[in-house]
Design a protein around this motif. Structure first.
Motif, PDB file in Angstrom:
ATOM      1  N   GLY A  79       0.778  -1.214   0.000  1.00  0.00           N
ATOM      2  CA  GLY A  79       0.000   0.000   0.000  1.00  0.00           C
ATOM      3  C   GLY A  79       0.817   1.275   0.000  1.00  0.00           C
ATOM      4  N   GLU A  80       2.123   1.155   0.022  1.00  0.00           N
ATOM      5  CA  GLU A  80       2.999   2.331   0.048  1.00  0.00           C
ATOM      6  C   GLU A  80       3.229   2.872  -1.359  1.00  0.00           C
ATOM      7  OE1 GLU A  80       6.761   2.997   2.925  1.00  0.00           O
ATOM      8  OE2 GLU A  80       6.767   1.124   1.811  1.00  0.00           O
ATOM      9  N   ILE A  81       3.506   4.173  -1.437  1.00  0.00           N
ATOM     10  CA  ILE A  81       4.121   4.710  -2.655  1.00  0.00           C
ATOM     11  C   ILE A  81       5.544   5.098  -2.287  1.00  0.00           C
ATOM     12  CG2 ILE A  81       4.101   6.436  -4.477  1.00  0.00           C
ATOM     13  CD1 ILE A  81       1.203   6.841  -4.138  1.00  0.00           C
ATOM     14  N   VAL A  82       6.506   4.460  -2.932  1.00  0.00           N
ATOM     15  CA  VAL A  82       7.906   4.830  -2.715  1.00  0.00           C
ATOM     16  C   VAL A  82       8.426   5.420  -4.011  1.00  0.00           C
ATOM     17  CG1 VAL A  82      10.223   3.972  -2.230  1.00  0.00           C
ATOM     18  CG2 VAL A  82       8.260   3.078  -0.952  1.00  0.00           C
ATOM     19  N   THR A  83       9.023   6.589  -3.911  1.00  0.00           N
ATOM     20  CA  THR A  83       9.570   7.220  -5.106  1.00  0.00           C
ATOM     21  C   THR A  83      11.088   7.222  -5.029  1.00  0.00           C
ATOM     22  OG1 THR A  83       9.275   9.358  -4.048  1.00  0.00           O
ATOM     23  CG2 THR A  83       7.591   8.683  -5.605  1.00  0.00           C
ATOM     24  N   ILE A  84      11.717   7.173  -6.191  1.00  0.00           N
ATOM     25  CA  ILE A  84      13.177   7.146  -6.268  1.00  0.00           C
ATOM     26  C   ILE A  84      13.636   8.305  -7.140  1.00  0.00           C
ATOM     27  CG2 ILE A  84      15.190   5.807  -7.004  1.00  0.00           C
ATOM     28  CD1 ILE A  84      13.498   3.283  -6.662  1.00  0.00           C
ATOM     29  N   VAL A  85      14.504   9.155  -6.581  1.00  0.00           N
ATOM     30  CA  VAL A  85      15.103  10.211  -7.406  1.00  0.00           C
ATOM     31  C   VAL A  85      16.610   9.998  -7.453  1.00  0.00           C
ATOM     32  CG1 VAL A  85      13.403  12.048  -7.114  1.00  0.00           C
ATOM     33  CG2 VAL A  85      15.199  11.751  -5.409  1.00  0.00           C
ATOM     34  N   GLY A  86      17.222  10.585  -8.452  1.00  0.00           N
ATOM     35  CA  GLY A  86      18.665  10.461  -8.572  1.00  0.00           C
ATOM     36  C   GLY A  86      19.103  10.969  -9.921  1.00  0.00           C
ATOM     37  N   PRO A  87      20.372  11.340 -10.051  1.00  0.00           N
ATOM     38  CA  PRO A  87      20.855  11.846 -11.339  1.00  0.00           C
ATOM     39  C   PRO A  87      20.764  10.762 -12.404  1.00  0.00           C
ATOM     40  CG  PRO A  87      22.685  11.449  -9.830  1.00  0.00           C
ATOM     41  CD  PRO A  87      21.436  11.248  -9.046  1.00  0.00           C
ATOM     42  N   SER A  88      20.710  11.182 -13.667  1.00  0.00           N
ATOM     43  CA  SER A  88      20.581  10.185 -14.724  1.00  0.00           C
ATOM     44  C   SER A  88      21.827   9.304 -14.745  1.00  0.00           C
ATOM     45  CB  SER A  88      20.386  10.865 -16.079  1.00  0.00           C
ATOM     46  OG  SER A  88      21.380  11.825 -16.277  1.00  0.00           O
ATOM     47  N   GLY A  89      21.603   8.055 -15.094  1.00  0.00           N
ATOM     48  CA  GLY A  89      22.718   7.121 -15.169  1.00  0.00           C
ATOM     49  C   GLY A  89      23.080   6.509 -13.832  1.00  0.00           C
ATOM     50  N   CYS A  90      22.216   6.663 -12.807  1.00  0.00           N
ATOM     51  CA  CYS A  90      22.562   6.080 -11.517  1.00  0.00           C
ATOM     52  C   CYS A  90      21.892   4.719 -11.324  1.00  0.00           C
ATOM     53  CB  CYS A  90      22.223   7.021 -10.376  1.00  0.00           C
ATOM     54  SG  CYS A  90      20.455   7.175 -10.079  1.00  0.00           S
ATOM     55  N   GLY A  91      21.320   4.169 -12.400  1.00  0.00           N
ATOM     56  CA  GLY A  91      20.813   2.802 -12.318  1.00  0.00           C
ATOM     57  C   GLY A  91      19.381   2.675 -11.855  1.00  0.00           C
ATOM     58  N   LYS A  92      18.607   3.768 -11.937  1.00  0.00           N
ATOM     59  CA  LYS A  92      17.218   3.718 -11.465  1.00  0.00           C
ATOM     60  C   LYS A  92      16.395   2.720 -12.288  1.00  0.00           C
ATOM     61  CE  LYS A  92      16.461   8.114 -12.167  1.00  0.00           C
ATOM     62  NZ  LYS A  92      17.481   9.088 -12.501  1.00  0.00           N
ATOM     63  N   THR A  93      16.543   2.800 -13.604  1.00  0.00           N
ATOM     64  CA  THR A  93      15.785   1.897 -14.461  1.00  0.00           C
ATOM     65  C   THR A  93      16.238   0.453 -14.263  1.00  0.00           C
ATOM     66  OG1 THR A  93      15.427   3.632 -16.085  1.00  0.00           O
ATOM     67  CG2 THR A  93      15.227   1.372 -16.872  1.00  0.00           C
ATOM     68  N   THR A  94      17.541   0.276 -14.111  1.00  0.00           N
ATOM     69  CA  THR A  94      18.072  -1.070 -13.856  1.00  0.00           C
ATOM     70  C   THR A  94      17.437  -1.669 -12.610  1.00  0.00           C
ATOM     71  OG1 THR A  94      20.178  -0.524 -14.893  1.00  0.00           O
ATOM     72  CG2 THR A  94      20.176  -2.375 -13.354  1.00  0.00           C
ATOM     73  N   LEU A  95      17.290  -0.830 -11.587  1.00  0.00           N
ATOM     74  CA  LEU A  95      16.699  -1.294 -10.342  1.00  0.00           C
ATOM     75  C   LEU A  95      15.258  -1.772 -10.553  1.00  0.00           C
ATOM     76  CD1 LEU A  95      16.940  -1.626  -7.298  1.00  0.00           C
ATOM     77  CD2 LEU A  95      16.322   0.776  -7.022  1.00  0.00           C
ATOM     78  N   LEU A  96      14.473  -0.954 -11.266  1.00  0.00           N
ATOM     79  CA  LEU A  96      13.086  -1.353 -11.545  1.00  0.00           C
ATOM     80  C   LEU A  96      13.040  -2.633 -12.367  1.00  0.00           C
ATOM     81  CD1 LEU A  96      10.898   1.777 -12.372  1.00  0.00           C
ATOM     82  CD2 LEU A  96      11.251   0.616 -10.208  1.00  0.00           C
ATOM     83  N   ASN A  97      13.918  -2.718 -13.379  1.00  0.00           N
ATOM     84  CA  ASN A  97      13.918  -3.910 -14.234  1.00  0.00           C
ATOM     85  C   ASN A  97      14.297  -5.156 -13.445  1.00  0.00           C
ATOM     86  OD1 ASN A  97      13.094  -2.538 -16.476  1.00  0.00           O
ATOM     87  ND2 ASN A  97      15.141  -2.277 -17.340  1.00  0.00           N
ATOM     88  N   ALA A  98      15.204  -4.995 -12.484  1.00  0.00           N
ATOM     89  CA  ALA A  98      15.595  -6.135 -11.647  1.00  0.00           C
ATOM     90  C   ALA A  98      14.397  -6.608 -10.830  1.00  0.00           C
ATOM     91  CB  ALA A  98      16.748  -5.751 -10.729  1.00  0.00           C
ATOM     92  N   ILE A  99      13.635  -5.655 -10.292  1.00  0.00           N
ATOM     93  CA  ILE A  99      12.456  -6.011  -9.498  1.00  0.00           C
ATOM     94  C   ILE A  99      11.372  -6.624 -10.383  1.00  0.00           C
ATOM     95  CG2 ILE A  99      10.578  -5.049  -8.101  1.00  0.00           C
ATOM     96  CD1 ILE A  99      12.696  -2.961  -7.121  1.00  0.00           C
ATOM     97  N   ALA A 100      11.258  -6.121 -11.621  1.00  0.00           N
ATOM     98  CA  ALA A 100      10.238  -6.645 -12.542  1.00  0.00           C
ATOM     99  C   ALA A 100      10.603  -8.025 -13.069  1.00  0.00           C
ATOM    100  CB  ALA A 100      10.047  -5.676 -13.706  1.00  0.00           C
ATOM    101  N   GLY A 101      11.835  -8.459 -12.829  1.00  0.00           N
ATOM    102  CA  GLY A 101      12.258  -9.766 -13.343  1.00  0.00           C
ATOM    103  C   GLY A 101      12.684  -9.715 -14.791  1.00  0.00           C
ATOM    104  N   LEU A 102      13.008  -8.516 -15.287  1.00  0.00           N
ATOM    105  CA  LEU A 102      13.372  -8.382 -16.694  1.00  0.00           C
ATOM    106  C   LEU A 102      14.862  -8.613 -16.938  1.00  0.00           C
ATOM    107  CD1 LEU A 102      11.215  -5.266 -17.649  1.00  0.00           C
ATOM    108  CD2 LEU A 102      10.849  -7.632 -18.340  1.00  0.00           C
TER     109      LEU A 102
END
Lengths: 262, 259
Positions: A35-58
């Motif tokens: 039920g939480e909303i967690v947001t992630i900020v950070g400069p580009s190229g810090c692996g934010k998308t990689t993190l989401l893809n890892a969680i998505a199993g991609l």
């Protein structure tokens, strides 16, 4: 406290290429609760998308990715993903796009189209079901993508800068939309954004990432009163306080990075 | 597109052009004659020849032969082009091995192949079908291959996250995407198929509009050559128009179909 939905422990990810190895994430740990909303900020190229893809199993099926650590998602088959570009099927109508996840799960056409129109109504697109994606504006298409991610009732919704390509007005109205949808569905949402204000307005917690390879530097709990809204919540003193704190931290991060480059 | 004034202007232009041609060829008055009608022919002579072709020589039979060859080549080209395109997209081993050979083959101008093809398949319809196929195949193959590679990776990621099987991804994403690329190239493909068939008929045949053209040339029947070119032009325009209609129907979801 609610049960854990996502648990990441000591996660490191590297991409292997013929020219060498790029470390995208290093020793990342955090949890997201139901039920939480967690947001992630950070400069580009810090692996934010990689993190989401890892969680998505991609990433697990890719041969050019090296993963260490633990990513655990309760009910890993029940994830919705909203990308920066809408990623709609252009040859399918809006309603058919929204019904996609249900189609994959074998829900009969009549039933899934009924569900699709309910979710289209939820994101304010009633009556647009028969249109094709190209007939809609960018903001409307992103609403469709949101409805698509919700329609098959996943427990966890991942969002990768879903409002990143929209103009300020549309962005604000979609922020309200996300808040409203969350209010009604209580889905767990993990969202990457490069917009600090957005991260604060939407998030129950904001994770600040930095560095190359990326890691989670700090975490801010957002105590803004609810219900929140894109414009209203900006006026709270808490908003300014958090904005300044996160901005200072990111500025430090950028400065450190520039020094490294020199 | 085009109001009636545009159509009227076009009609006036066409009429003027035909009158000028007729006049210069001496069809209106001998004193106006500047061209030798043996070379230039004239609208009236062509019209007379068309009448002969359609009502005395049964040119329709040749038209159908050529169209039959072209469409057989087109169908086979689409089937085999899609098959190899899918294979290329799914297997890096296959694509990286065969890629240069296919480019090399595709760079051969097809008319150069025609005599050899006649040698292989004889002067019947199969040599024409093969030539039509040999052009269409590459167009469809490249369209399929590029079509699959150009699929938005995020769409494939959405499918994966939703838990779609390979078969579902094939049915819901890959094949519709390939189909859209094929239909987008359909206009080009049908004209290419027609070209292939006619080239084959030039080199050796017993029927078809290409055969009739060579036959008329051999007998120095210039009016007939003009009339046949007109017939072939109508054939080309018709198949392209049909392809355009099909495209417009099937690619309704596209923002616009380019010319």
């Amino acid at each position: 406290m609610a049960a854990e939905r996502v648990s990441v422990e000591g996660l490191s990810v590297s991409y292997l290429s013929p020219t060498g190895r790029v470390d995208a994430l290093q020793d990342v740990s955090f949890k997201v609760h139901d039920g939480e909303i967690v947001t992630i900020v950070g400069p580009s190229g810090c692996g934010k998308t990689t993190l989401l893809n890892a969680i998505a199993g991609l990433l697990s099926f890719r041969k050019d990715v090296l993963m260490r650590g633990i990513v655990h998602v309760r009910d890993a088959g029940s994830i919705g993903y909203v990308f920066q570009r809408d990623a709609l099927l252009p040859w399918r109508t809006v309603a058919e796009n929204v019904a996609l996840g249900l189609e994959v799960r074998g829900v009969p056409r009549e039933k899934r189209m009924g569900i699709a129109s309910r979710f289209l109504r939820m994101v304010g697109l009633e009556g647009y079901g028969g249109k094709y994606p190209h007939e809609l504006s960018a903001g409307m298409r992103q609403r469709v993508a949101l409805a698509r991610a919700l329609a098959y009732d996943p427990e966890l919704i991942l969002m990768d800068e879903p409002l990143g390509s929209l103009d300020a007005q549309t962005r604000a109205s979609l922020q309200d939309e996300i808040l409203m949808v969350h209010e009604r569905t209580r889905k767990t949402i993990l969202m990457v954004t490069h917009d600090i204000a957005e991260a604060i307005i939407l998030g129950d917690r904001v994770l600040v990432m930095g560095g190359r390879p990326g890691r989670v530097n700090s975490e801010y709990r957002v105590e803004l009163p609810k219900p929140r809204s894109s414009h209203g919540s900006r006026l709270e003193p808490e908003f300014s306080r958090l904005y300044r704190a996160i901005w200072d931290e990111l500025k430090e991060e950028m400065r450190a990075r520039q020094t490294v480059r020199q | 597109m085009g109001s009636w004034t545009v159509h009227a202007r076009r009609l006036i232009f066409l009429t003027a052009l035909l009158f000028l041609w007729e006049a210069l060829a001496g069809g209106l008055h001998p004193s106006l004659s500047l061209l030798d009608p043996f070379y230039s022919s004239s609208p009236s002579r062509i019209a007379r020849e068309l009448y002969v072709l359609f009502f005395q020589e049964n040119i329709l039979k040749d038209v159908l032969v050529t169209l039959g060859e072209a469409f057989s080549g087109l169908a086979m080209g689409i089937a085999s082009g899609v098959a190899l395109g899918l294979l290329f997209a799914y297997s890096d081993t296959v694509s990286s091995t065969l890629e240069p050979f296919l480019s090399a083959l595709n760079s051969i101008p097809r008319p150069a192949l025609a005599p050899l093809v006649i040698f292989w398949f004889g002067i019947g319809i199969f040599s024409k079908i093969f030539l039509a196929w040999s052009i269409v195949f590459f167009v469809i193959f490249y369209n399929t291959y590029l079509g699959i590679r150009s699929i938005d990776p995020d769409i494939l990621n959405v499918m994966r996250v939703m838990g779609a099987s390979r078969l579902q991804t094939m049915r819901i994403v890959i094949l519709p995407s390939v189909a859209s690329w094929i239909f987008a190239g359909l206009r080009l493909s049908v004209s290419y198929a027609l070209i292939g068939a006619i080239i084959g008929e030039f080199v050796g045949a017993t029927a078809g509009v290409g055969y009739q053209l060579i036959y008329a040339e051999g007998l120095l029947m210039s009016d007939r050559l003009y009339a046949l070119v007109f017939v072939v032009g109508i054939m080309g325009a018709t198949v392209v128009e049909v392809a355009k209609r099909i495209e417009g129907k099937l690619l309704r979801w596209r923002p616009e179909v380019t010319l």
